[in-house]
Design a protein around this motif. Structure first.
Motif, mmCIF file in Angstrom:
data_model
loop_
_atom_site.group_PDB
_atom_site.id
_atom_site.type_symbol
_atom_site.label_atom_id
_atom_site.label_comp_id
_atom_site.label_asym_id
_atom_site.label_seq_id
_atom_site.Cartn_x
_atom_site.Cartn_y
_atom_site.Cartn_z
ATOM 1 N N PRO A 60 0.809 -1.223 0.000
ATOM 2 C CA PRO A 60 0.000 0.000 0.000
ATOM 3 C C PRO A 60 0.844 1.277 0.000
ATOM 4 O O PRO A 60 1.936 1.301 0.567
ATOM 5 N N HIS A 61 0.330 2.301 -0.632
ATOM 6 C CA HIS A 61 0.981 3.610 -0.652
ATOM 7 C C HIS A 61 -0.081 4.690 -0.460
ATOM 8 O O HIS A 61 -1.284 4.419 -0.524
ATOM 9 N N CYS A 96 4.570 9.838 -0.153
ATOM 10 C CA CYS A 96 3.817 8.713 0.411
ATOM 11 C C CYS A 96 4.051 8.735 1.913
ATOM 12 O O CYS A 96 5.200 8.653 2.365
ATOM 13 N N ILE A 115 3.526 6.585 4.050
ATOM 14 C CA ILE A 115 4.013 5.307 4.583
ATOM 15 C C ILE A 115 5.487 5.116 4.230
ATOM 16 O O ILE A 115 6.263 4.577 5.005
ATOM 17 N N HIS A 116 5.873 5.581 3.039
ATOM 18 C CA HIS A 116 7.258 5.465 2.564
ATOM 19 C C HIS A 116 7.731 6.858 2.160
ATOM 20 O O HIS A 116 7.699 7.210 0.970
ATOM 21 N N MET A 144 9.429 8.314 -0.978
ATOM 22 C CA MET A 144 8.719 8.469 -2.248
ATOM 23 C C MET A 144 8.153 9.877 -2.330
ATOM 24 O O MET A 144 7.279 10.237 -1.547
HETATM 25 CU CU LIG Z 1 4.551 4.015 -0.034
#
Ligand SMILES: [Cu+2]
Lengths: 322, 119
Positions: free
Chosen positions: B71-72, B106, B108-109, B112
């Motif tokens: 997921p992103h 993103c 979560i990350h 990115m």
């Molecule tokens: Cu991500």
């Protein structure tokens, strides 16, 4: 020491901390069931067959616990369509350890999408574990959508702030940290000012001979910043731990085992129970890595940690689910 | 008997080639569409936003599609827009009504990152 077999490595790191070649060999073994132990400032590695010959002499101690990580309940893609099955296998492994674990640490990414039913499934499977006490820290996948509200309701009782806390077991001081919240564009994992301040205070009154175990989801050392595998303010946290003779840092997130020794600190990452991720830089992205089905269990695993009172450091053993 | 079988194989092979040719053509068309400055699609592949920088005119709706197994999200640093968590093949759209440069990442990350320039 005269009859040292070729499978045993001794790395003297009085100077820069690590013998690079030996360390890499230790890492390479980790996935297939290696055993790395710190003894009096010397990192020793043994193959599993040697361990058997030694009759389990190493690894028995006064405190024995297990780390599991990255169960990603809800994940169902090609890299592992059965994360329920592999988590159950991991728990079977925990229950079969020759030295029973007193408790477990789960270093985050319990769920894949923070869905209530994903957490429920993990809770149900973990009820089958012999160790009844489980200590959690969240992964980024556990705090999606609500900044961790649900996670804290389920797992955060008796924690501070976003879910950090500490506790003591048989003279070992454990610190659970949260480094997956308030991530900034382009950044890495982060602990934040409030948590760092709490931590400084938490360790201030401890004797320097107290063994310390720090656990958090994202590595507290710079594994591979290009993929976000590190924590931007971890140096500050480690600075508070300088006075201690023995510090063990346990992380997850990168879905593979790695170990590094730096002065008084041993860093270790655990395998996932769900799916492997590529070695740093060895793929276009850190996404789930598909391996042939018959190899999957050899790249998933659990980590067994033993503490022997009076010895310099804790012994960390990775074993795969194969 | 033998002849019938080989004819069937030949037919399948010819059909297969023709089908492959058609797919390749389709791909070329969509590749050309992506290169146009007014492209309104951002694909998330291999933990990156593509294109990483997008130029659109005011009033354009941009759609993000997650094509990873993980997921992103797409969240602008100034909080103008914030997608929900996008699982595989899920989409998020946002219409840009004001000119400006919108940097996003993103959540979560956070490694990115991407940018939408609205003119
Ligand atoms: Cu991500």
């Amino acid at each position: 020491m005269t009859a040292k077999s070729k499978d045993e490595l001794l790395h003297d790191h009085n100077h820069d901390g690590v013998d690079r070649r030996g360390f890499l060999k230790c890492m390479a073994w980790a996935g297939t069931g290696a055993f790395c132990i710190m003894q009096g400032g010397v990192l020793k590695s043994y193959s599993m067959s040697q361990m058997a010959q030694m009759g389990g002499k190493v690894g028995k101690g006064e405190l024995s616990f297990v780390q599991i990580s990255d169960s990603h309940m809800g994940f169902n893609k090609a890299a592992n369509p059965d994360v329920v099955g592999t988590l159950k296998t991991a728990i079977d492994k925990v229950n079969a350890l020759s030295t029973p674990a007193e408790f477990m640490l789960h270093t985050g990414d319990i769920s894949h999408l923070s869905k209530p039913e994903e957490f429920d499934t993990v809770d149900q499977i973990l009820k089958g574990a012999t160790p009844k006490d489980i200590f959690y820290v969240p992964g980024e996948h556990d705090m999606l959508n609500d900044d961790g509200k649900q996670y804290l309701e389920r797992y955060g009782k008796n924690t501070k702030g976003a879910g950090w806390y500490s506790f003591d077991k048989k003279g070992v001081h454990f610190i659970g940290l949260v480094n997956v919240l308030n991530l900034k564009a382009g950044g890495l994992g982060t602990l934040g000012h409030d948590q760092l301040e709490w931590m400084e205070d938490d360790v201030k009154h401890l004797k320097s001979s107290t063994p310390i175990v720090v656990f958090a989801h994202i590595p507290l050392w710079s594994v591979y910043p290009e993929w976000g595998w590190g924590t931007e303010d971890s140096a500050q946290a480690l600075a508070y731990l300088k006075k201690f003779g023995s510090v063990t840092v346990l992380n997850g997130h990168i879905h593979q085992t790695m170990q590094k020794v730096e002065g008084n600190v041993t860093f270790h990452t655990a395998a996932s129970t769900a799916f492997p991720q590529p070695e740093p830089g060895k793929a276009p992205s850190p996404g789930p890595m598909k391996v042939p089905a018959e190899q999957l269990k050899s790249v998933l695993g659990i980590t067994d940690v033993n503490y022997v009172h009076g010895q310099h450091a804790l012994a960390v053993v990775d074993s795969s689910l194969a | 008997m033998r002849r019938i079988v080989s004819t069937a194989v030949l037919f399948a092979t010819t059909f297969g080639v023709a089908f492959a040719g058609l797919r390749a053509g389709e791909r070329n068309i969509s590749a050309a569409a992506q290169q146009k400055p007014d492209a309104t699609e951002v694909k998330i592949d291999n933990f990156s936003f593509g294109p990483a920088e997008l130029k659109v005119s005011v009033g354009t709706t941009v759609t993000w599609t997650n094509r990873d197994d993980i997921p992103h999200t797409a969240v602008s640093t100034d909080k103008t827009f914030k997608s929900k968590v996008l699982d595989t093949d899920e989409k998020f759209s946002f219409t840009f009504s004001k000119p400006g440069t919108y940097e996003y990442f993103c959540s979560i990350h956070p490694k990115m990152t991407g940018k939408v320039v609205v003119q």
